[in-house]
Design a protein around this motif. Structure first.
Motif, PDB file in Angstrom:
ATOM      1  N   GLU A  67       0.821  -1.163   0.122  1.00 43.45           N
ATOM      2  CA  GLU A  67       0.069   0.029   0.077  1.00 43.45           C
ATOM      3  C   GLU A  67       0.935   1.345  -0.108  1.00 43.45           C
ATOM      4  O   GLU A  67       1.841   1.100   0.509  1.00 43.45           O
ATOM      5  CB  GLU A  67      -1.008   0.065   1.362  1.00 43.45           C
ATOM      6  N   LEU A  68       0.369   2.255  -0.395  1.00 40.13           N
ATOM      7  CA  LEU A  68       1.023   3.570  -0.289  1.00 40.13           C
ATOM      8  C   LEU A  68       0.429   4.367   0.824  1.00 40.13           C
ATOM      9  O   LEU A  68      -0.675   4.347   1.067  1.00 40.13           O
ATOM     10  CB  LEU A  68       0.769   4.685  -1.706  1.00 40.13           C
ATOM     11  N   ILE A  69       1.293   5.189   1.492  1.00 38.67           N
ATOM     12  CA  ILE A  69       0.751   5.955   2.635  1.00 38.67           C
ATOM     13  C   ILE A  69      -0.369   7.038   2.021  1.00 38.67           C
ATOM     14  O   ILE A  69      -1.417   7.173   2.714  1.00 38.67           O
ATOM     15  CB  ILE A  69       1.958   6.801   3.208  1.00 38.67           C
ATOM     16  N   SER A  70      -0.018   7.555   1.197  1.00 34.53           N
ATOM     17  CA  SER A  70      -0.876   8.609   0.353  1.00 34.53           C
ATOM     18  C   SER A  70      -1.018   8.308  -1.076  1.00 34.53           C
ATOM     19  O   SER A  70      -0.125   8.624  -1.797  1.00 34.53           O
ATOM     20  CB  SER A  70      -0.250  10.023   0.675  1.00 34.53           C
ATOM     21  N   PRO A  71      -1.962   7.927  -1.544  1.00 32.95           N
ATOM     22  CA  PRO A  71      -2.358   7.514  -2.799  1.00 32.95           C
ATOM     23  C   PRO A  71      -2.940   8.483  -3.800  1.00 32.95           C
ATOM     24  O   PRO A  71      -3.419   9.502  -3.372  1.00 32.95           O
ATOM     25  CB  PRO A  71      -3.137   6.333  -2.888  1.00 32.95           C
ATOM     26  N   LEU A  72      -2.616   8.336  -4.928  1.00 30.88           N
ATOM     27  CA  LEU A  72      -3.469   9.297  -6.149  1.00 30.88           C
ATOM     28  C   LEU A  72      -4.767   9.029  -6.082  1.00 30.88           C
ATOM     29  O   LEU A  72      -5.250   7.894  -5.921  1.00 30.88           O
ATOM     30  CB  LEU A  72      -2.765   8.918  -7.393  1.00 30.88           C
ATOM     31  N   PHE A  73      -5.607  10.321  -6.251  1.00 29.61           N
ATOM     32  CA  PHE A  73      -6.925  10.007  -6.135  1.00 29.61           C
ATOM     33  C   PHE A  73      -7.483   9.584  -7.573  1.00 29.61           C
ATOM     34  O   PHE A  73      -6.963  10.162  -8.693  1.00 29.61           O
ATOM     35  CB  PHE A  73      -7.592  11.434  -5.999  1.00 29.61           C
ATOM     36  N   SER A  74      -8.257   8.608  -7.762  1.00 28.35           N
ATOM     37  CA  SER A  74      -8.939   8.014  -8.979  1.00 28.35           C
ATOM     38  C   SER A  74     -10.117   8.329  -8.954  1.00 28.35           C
ATOM     39  O   SER A  74     -10.824   6.841  -8.844  1.00 28.35           O
ATOM     40  CB  SER A  74      -8.312   6.925  -9.358  1.00 28.35           C
ATOM     41  N   ASP A  75     -10.884   9.020  -8.699  1.00 29.68           N
ATOM     42  CA  ASP A  75     -12.283   8.973  -9.101  1.00 29.68           C
ATOM     43  C   ASP A  75     -12.909   8.057  -7.823  1.00 29.68           C
ATOM     44  O   ASP A  75     -14.003   7.258  -8.113  1.00 29.68           O
ATOM     45  CB  ASP A  75     -12.966   8.632 -10.264  1.00 29.68           C
ATOM     46  N   TYR A  76     -12.477   8.092  -6.608  1.00 31.11           N
ATOM     47  CA  TYR A  76     -13.093   7.354  -5.591  1.00 31.11           C
ATOM     48  C   TYR A  76     -12.830   5.890  -5.669  1.00 31.11           C
ATOM     49  O   TYR A  76     -13.297   5.017  -4.999  1.00 31.11           O
ATOM     50  CB  TYR A  76     -14.319   8.009  -5.095  1.00 31.11           C
ATOM     51  N   SER A  77     -12.253   5.472  -6.762  1.00 32.90           N
ATOM     52  CA  SER A  77     -11.717   4.014  -6.734  1.00 32.90           C
ATOM     53  C   SER A  77     -10.842   3.778  -5.678  1.00 32.90           C
ATOM     54  O   SER A  77     -10.227   4.419  -5.209  1.00 32.90           O
ATOM     55  CB  SER A  77     -11.268   3.469  -8.099  1.00 32.90           C
ATOM     56  N   HIS A  78     -10.846   2.352  -5.292  1.00 34.15           N
ATOM     57  CA  HIS A  78      -9.891   1.669  -4.626  1.00 34.15           C
ATOM     58  C   HIS A  78      -8.907   1.028  -5.203  1.00 34.15           C
ATOM     59  O   HIS A  78      -8.973   0.493  -6.481  1.00 34.15           O
ATOM     60  CB  HIS A  78     -10.858   0.842  -3.341  1.00 34.15           C
ATOM     61  N   LYS A  79      -8.048   0.766  -4.780  1.00 30.90           N
ATOM     62  CA  LYS A  79      -6.819   0.361  -5.337  1.00 30.90           C
ATOM     63  C   LYS A  79      -5.957  -1.098  -4.675  1.00 30.90           C
ATOM     64  O   LYS A  79      -5.652  -0.845  -3.339  1.00 30.90           O
ATOM     65  CB  LYS A  79      -5.855   0.905  -5.828  1.00 30.90           C
ATOM     66  N   GLU A  80      -5.942  -2.098  -5.296  1.00 28.64           N
ATOM     67  CA  GLU A  80      -5.058  -3.017  -4.454  1.00 28.64           C
ATOM     68  C   GLU A  80      -3.899  -3.340  -5.348  1.00 28.64           C
ATOM     69  O   GLU A  80      -3.753  -3.715  -6.634  1.00 28.64           O
ATOM     70  CB  GLU A  80      -5.898  -4.533  -4.363  1.00 28.64           C
ATOM     71  N   ARG A  81      -2.791  -3.234  -4.870  1.00 32.89           N
ATOM     72  CA  ARG A  81      -1.393  -3.170  -5.371  1.00 32.89           C
ATOM     73  C   ARG A  81      -0.467  -4.306  -4.940  1.00 32.89           C
ATOM     74  O   ARG A  81      -0.715  -4.868  -3.824  1.00 32.89           O
ATOM     75  CB  ARG A  81      -0.614  -1.668  -4.911  1.00 32.89           C
ATOM     76  N   PHE A  82       0.210  -4.893  -5.834  1.00 32.98           N
ATOM     77  CA  PHE A  82       0.968  -5.765  -5.630  1.00 32.98           C
ATOM     78  C   PHE A  82       2.436  -5.881  -6.579  1.00 32.98           C
ATOM     79  O   PHE A  82       2.351  -4.884  -7.377  1.00 32.98           O
ATOM     80  CB  PHE A  82       0.463  -7.316  -6.385  1.00 32.98           C
ATOM     81  N   VAL A  83       3.479  -6.369  -5.974  1.00 32.23           N
ATOM     82  CA  VAL A  83       4.650  -6.343  -6.625  1.00 32.23           C
ATOM     83  C   VAL A  83       5.165  -7.867  -6.823  1.00 32.23           C
ATOM     84  O   VAL A  83       4.745  -8.707  -5.784  1.00 32.23           O
ATOM     85  CB  VAL A  83       5.882  -5.655  -5.829  1.00 32.23           C
ATOM     86  N   TRP A  84       5.635  -8.167  -8.060  1.00 34.04           N
ATOM     87  CA  TRP A  84       6.371  -9.306  -8.369  1.00 34.04           C
ATOM     88  C   TRP A  84       7.940  -9.190  -8.850  1.00 34.04           C
ATOM     89  O   TRP A  84       7.911  -8.169  -9.672  1.00 34.04           O
ATOM     90  CB  TRP A  84       5.801 -10.260  -9.039  1.00 34.04           C
TER      91      TRP A  84
END
Lengths: 410, 372
Positions: B69-86
């Motif tokens: 997760e990011l501490i402060s994420p970019l606003f994208s029209d109130y969507s939620h984001k799930e992030r992963f790294v590989w």
């Protein structure tokens, strides 16, 4: 075997004759749906051809990185890309980081922001392109029509730009530019060269803008200190249009009735131009200081130096001067209804008190505001000088030929 | 494991080594070992990468895929984001605080965008809209957009993006709708360009230096990345920078605001970004002054001025161009230029409070422009 081969060739010929498809030409039905994808998938050297017709886009169109791309239409006014219903994108068309881009033969109307922007590009050609806004002079129109910025080797020719609420043609922070034979009208600024180094601007026509043509140098930008611009054979007439730029834009302070304005730029030669029928001022030359706005960049030179204005035709630049802008009111309350052919703010680069030369411009009405002694109407009444004799001089030629080899290859 | 039709080809590409045809017989075997594979061309379906185990819509990470997760994420029209790294086997990102982490070639960042049907009750389910992959190709990163089908069974590669009607119930119980725009491939670079090279934006040390509730317990993300072998050069005894959480009302207003501007604006408004031509730099560590917009006149704001003269007028948010542009949804005036159709009310409130809290006497006010 040979027979089969012949038959096959014949068949191919018949098929291709029945459906003559020009290579790279998008069909009328496909333009809206496929133009963006075509640009994303483009290979170096591709020529994308747009058919005649009007095409409505909801999203801006962009091209990134792929070199040597041409996007051409059936001619301005024939191939029309309309962004009237645009819901996304700060420009109609955005071209970024492309080495070799030719845009030719189409019109862009009603983009929500700038019409066509090329940024960080090299070897850029705009030819026979039109940009306009069809709803008249509105502060909500896009700022710039044709907008190459941070680009090197730019040729803009035979284009038309109108109804931009800043500049119809705006060449910013670029190097080696040629802007010729364009037609700009009903914009706030017809044509503007800003923070640009080495260029020639000639054969252009500007009328019914608020201000015809500008050469500006602005502070606090990545490329500072515009330099070496030759400006000749241009025709500026009747640029007395209302200023419809929203407040906050630098151009919103331009008084209607301005033929040309040169600000803070250095090494400028202006000759063989016609500047007629402007109600406030034919040519204004001033420093950044007169804006009263601060700046931070240390390397910025806020003064005009080496400005050589000669052999131009000034005619009919007469009041009643503008009363709709603060700057117009200031001029009016200082000088009544009197308009001038050449006005300078008199704020020179320290140590270079006389790097302006004005010669062979006929019988011009001249005023030096001597604004370093104050900028109120009372100051101007007291300090302004109409004596042009101190500026009766010539300046040496400077070299703007860097673009020649590039142009010759085109 | 599901058999895939073009597995040999992928295997070849993935290995990247001189893999002669005689070895191809082993490819299927190798795929079993690696599971996740990334080729040099986009797969048609998100499931082809095998980043997720089980029902793909559950976004359960496969082995080696780490959520963050990011501490402060970019606003994208109130969507939620799930992030992963590989990251490929035996590779790790190099620690740096200068910019985003130095990721190894082949690293993939996976970002899934979705809306809860009802923000008051997440049990009612969610709708996945798109999944974006950033893959480090070495010279630069590449961006791939996958659009989820209505059945939520698969996401398909799409270079041109699309417009989706999305609706949901917000926390106040109000129905919200938006024409959600899935960006096209060029637009990815509109935000992700650094010196005209495509790069990630989010995973900077200062923006991931926080705890995350992993399946096996909570841990600091940097420490976890190091523990799984995804981060090298990390000193767990040293201090690491961290931005404020923009919506943490107990944090410092200045720090929250700069964190918000950093992630929402700094990707363009930095000395190497597309927004550099404006002369504004909006990074977390930017000094409060002209570069951030204080009494900064506009260059090319266009309709974005809203009739105002300066980006920020201290103590007067209503006269600040920054607030006007953040509050606009006109494509010719709004900021950011892309990725938003709605106004981020809470973000505007934050930045307005910050501007109104500024001491006007601390800055030199310009006199009014009098003559052009």
């Amino acid at each position: 075997m040979k027979k089969i081969y012949l038959l096959f060739t014949l068949a191919l010929c018949i098929i291709s004759c029945q459906t003559p498809v020009e290579e790279g030409l998008l069909s009328v039905e496909d333009v809206v749906a496929t133009l963006q994808k075509t640009l994303i998938m483009a290979q170096p050297g591709d020529h994308i051809k747009l058919p005649a017709g009007t095409f409505e886009f909801k999203r801006s169109i962009s091209l990134n990185d792929t070199p040597d791309i041409a996007i051409t239409g059936a001619g301005k006014g024939k191939t029309i890309l309309s962004f009237k219903g645009q819901i996304e994108g700060a420009e109609g068309i955005l071209v970024k980081n492309v080495n070799g881009i030719r845009l030719e033969g189409f019109t862009v109307v009603d983009s929500k922001g700038d019409a066509i922007k090329t940024q960080d590009c090299k070897n850029v050609i705009f030819r026979d392109i039109e940009t306009t806004w069809t709803t008249g002079k509105l502060a909500t129109n896009g700022a710039y029509g044709l907008y190459p910025v941070s680009s090197t080797n730019v040729l803009m020719e035979d284009c038309e730009a109108s109804y931009a609420m800043d500049a119809g043609i705006y060449v910013g922070q670029s190097n080696n530019v040629v802007v010729r034979n364009n037609y700009v009208h009903h914009n706030v600024a017809g044509l503007e060269i800003e923070n640009t180094r080495v260029g020639e601007v000639y054969g252009n026509r500007a009328h019914d803008n608020t201000a015809g043509m500008l050469i500006f140098d602005m502070p606090d930008l990545p490329q500072l200190n515009g330099d070496k611009i030759k400006f000749y054979d241009n025709y500026m007439e009747n640029n007395n249009g209302e200023n419809f730029a929203p407040k906050g834009m630098i151009v919103s302070t331009l008084p209607p009735g301005t033929g040309m304005n040169i600000m803070a730029h250095s090494n400028i030669e202006i000759y063989n131009n016609t500047i007629k029928n402007h109600k406030t001022v034919g040519v204004m030359v001033n420093s950044w200081m007169i804006t009263g706005q601060s700046y931070e960049s240390e390397g910025y030179d806020p003064y005009c130096t080496n400005v050589y204005i000669h052999d131009n035709k000034f005619e009919g630049n007469e009041g009643v001067t503008d009363l709709t802008t603060d700057s117009g009111k200031l001029i009016a309350s200082s000088f009544g209804d009197e308009a001038f052919d050449i006005m300078i703010d008199g704020i020179f680069k320290p140590g270079e008190p006389n790097s302006y030369c004005f010669q062979n411009n006929g019988d011009v009405k001249f005023v030096n505001l001597n604004a370093h002694m104050g900028v109120s109407p009372a100051d101007f009444k007291k300090n302004a000088s109409r004596d042009m004799s101190a500026f009766d001089c010539t300046l040496p030629d400077f070299d703007t030929s860097d673009h020649n080899s590039w142009l010759a290859a085109r | 494991m599901k058999l895939r039709t073009n597995i040999n080809q992928k295997c070849l590409v993935f290995s990247g080594f001189i893999m002669v045809l005689m070895l191809c017989a082993q490819c299927t075997q190798q795929a079993e070992v690696y599971g996740i594979q990334v080729s040099d061309a986009a797969y048609e379906k998100l499931s082809d990468y095998q980043f997720f185990a089980g029902d793909i819509a559950e976004l359960m990470p496969a082995e080696g895929v780490l959520p963050y997760e990011l501490i402060s994420p970019l606003f994208s029209d109130y969507s939620h984001k799930e992030r992963f790294v590989w990251m490929p086997d035996e590779t790790a990102a190099q620690y740096t605080t200068e910019h985003v982490l130095d990721f190894p070639v082949g690293a993939v960042l996976i970002k899934n965008f979705y809306y809860h049907h009802d923000e008051r009750d997440h049990a009612q389910g969610r709708r996945l809209i798109e999944t974006r992959l950033l893959i480090n190709r070495g010279e630069e990163w590449d961006a791939y957009g996958y659009t989820w089908n209505d059945e939520q069974t698969e996401a398909y590669y799409d270079v041109v993006g699309s417009i989706k009607d999305v609706s949901w119930i917000n926390e106040a119980g109000e129905k919200q709708t938006v024409d959600y725009i899935i960006p096209n491939k060029n637009q990815c670079k509109g935000c992700h360009a650094y010196d005209n090279k495509l790069k990630p934006i989010g995973p900077k040390v200062r923006n991931i230096n926080k705890d995350f509730a992993y399946a096996d317990g909570s841990a600091n993300q940097l420490a976890k990345w190091e523990a799984v072998g995804y981060l090298s050069g990390y000193d767990d005894l040293a201090d690491h920078p961290g931005v404020a959480q923009w919506d943490n009302v107990s944090a410092d207003l200045q720090e929250r605001s700069m964190a918000y501007l950093d992630i929402n604006c700094g990707h363009c408004h930095n000395p190497q970004g597309a927004g550099r031509t404006s002369g504004m730099t909006l990074l977390a560590d930017s000094e409060l002054g002209l570069k951030v917009g204080v009494y900064k006149p506009t260059v090319s704001a266009g309709a974005g001025t809203g009739g105002h003269s300066f980006s920020i007028v201290p103590a007067d948010a209503d006269k600040s161009i920054m607030i006007y542009r953040m509050s606009s949804t006109n494509p010719g005036a709004m900021m950011p230029e892309l990725g938003r159709r709605m106004v981020h009310e809470e973000g505007v409130d934050l930045i307005a409070s910050w501007i109104n809290d500024m001491d006007p006497d601390a800055f030199e006010a310009p006199r009014d422009a009098s003559l052009n």
